[in-house]
Write an enzyme that holds these catalytic residues in place. Sequence first.
Site, mmCIF file in Angstrom:
data_model
loop_
_atom_site.group_PDB
_atom_site.id
_atom_site.type_symbol
_atom_site.label_atom_id
_atom_site.label_comp_id
_atom_site.label_asym_id
_atom_site.label_seq_id
_atom_site.Cartn_x
_atom_site.Cartn_y
_atom_site.Cartn_z
ATOM 1 N N ARG A 17 0.851 -1.194 0.000
ATOM 2 C CA ARG A 17 0.000 0.000 0.000
ATOM 3 C C ARG A 17 0.887 1.244 0.000
ATOM 4 O O ARG A 17 1.935 1.270 0.649
ATOM 5 C CB ARG A 17 -0.891 0.031 1.243
ATOM 6 C CG ARG A 17 -2.027 -0.975 1.225
ATOM 7 C CD ARG A 17 -3.112 -0.618 0.205
ATOM 8 N NE ARG A 17 -4.208 -1.585 0.185
ATOM 9 C CZ ARG A 17 -4.310 -2.598 -0.683
ATOM 10 N NH1 ARG A 17 -3.408 -2.784 -1.626
ATOM 11 N NH2 ARG A 17 -5.347 -3.423 -0.614
ATOM 12 N N HIS B 204 -0.926 0.308 -9.835
ATOM 13 C CA HIS B 204 -1.538 -0.782 -9.061
ATOM 14 C C HIS B 204 -1.954 -1.932 -9.996
ATOM 15 O O HIS B 204 -3.105 -2.383 -9.989
ATOM 16 C CB HIS B 204 -2.754 -0.246 -8.279
ATOM 17 C CG HIS B 204 -3.090 -1.037 -7.048
ATOM 18 N ND1 HIS B 204 -3.496 -0.451 -5.875
ATOM 19 C CD2 HIS B 204 -3.086 -2.375 -6.806
ATOM 20 C CE1 HIS B 204 -3.727 -1.398 -4.968
ATOM 21 N NE2 HIS B 204 -3.484 -2.564 -5.511
HETATM 22 C C1 OXD Z 1 -4.902 -5.511 -3.307
HETATM 23 C C2 OXD Z 1 -5.355 -6.365 -4.412
HETATM 24 O O1 OXD Z 1 -5.168 -5.801 -2.125
HETATM 25 O O2 OXD Z 1 -5.244 -5.931 -5.588
HETATM 26 O O3 OXD Z 1 -4.262 -4.500 -3.610
HETATM 27 O O4 OXD Z 1 -5.837 -7.481 -4.165
#
Ligand code: OXD
Length: 299
Positions: free
Chosen positions: A214, A262
């Site tokens: 994160r 991400h």
């Molecule tokens: C996260 C996922 O927790 O993509 O970031 O599963």
Amino acid sequence: MKTLLVTAPMPPGYFEAAIRAVDPSIDLIEHRDDLRDEELAGIGAVLAWQFPPGLAGRLSGLRWVCAVSAGVDKLLVPDLAPAVAVSRIVDVEQAEGIAQFVALMALRHARGLAVYEQQQRDRQWKRQPVAVVRSRVLILGTGAMGGVVGEMLGKIGFRVSGWSRSSSRTLHEALAEADIVVCALPLTDATRGVLDAAAFAAMPRGAYLINIARGAHVVEPDLIAAVGSGHLAGAALDVQQREPMPADDALWSVPGITITPHIAAQSSPQTIAAQFVQGLRCVERGQTPPNTIDRSRGY
Ligand code: OXD
């Protein structure tokens, strides 16, 4: 039991079709801002990425929250009733995808690929000393994700060790012996901002950070300073404090820092649907669903 889908920014239809393919009888409601209190009171389960402000406190009949993700930090909001169970997706394929991403970034750094990319832009054919890939990699977080990442990096030839809060070494002692640090920690009050100026100073000169956990684990101005001063060689950040990261974010233009949005790996809607339906059946029988987290620890 009625389930509320709160999957934004991903469209609920993406999950709805996959859940209906497993069990068409499940009663699904898509979240809308104008849902009335009477409608919300009938909700027993939520499948979600994050809670919009104020929603959790209005779900008076809620028994279970299932994250669509590996991390649950965005769901542990203060107005979620203490008795509600929260579970997460544990997906080996996703963990392997993340491990591939980490391997890609670790090899890119260890083999100095950025130098050759620059040489190509400069039309310069020049051999640099070839590094041997025996760098020491420290994985922060020894859970399901960290374990798979460590296994893959070990096979590639890195020297891998792990650190978690139960380790005998302190975090800074472990960081001091790492050429590459991979953050795979859950985000909790104890780990928020754990990668700060003191942590970067503890890492050896020329070390490299890869964050697949994160953005809030990293104090971003401290990272920018550590890379800018040359103490750290750089970082690969698949997650950032602000997602989506705005165009004016300082991280975009730091030489040595690679930003990806991400994308290290995602669970498929079919995997999420299968785990959700299995969990829902447990809740309906009064049992604890698989992969339920300890809310007092936050993971
Ligand atoms: C996260 C996922 O927790 O993509 O970031 O599963």
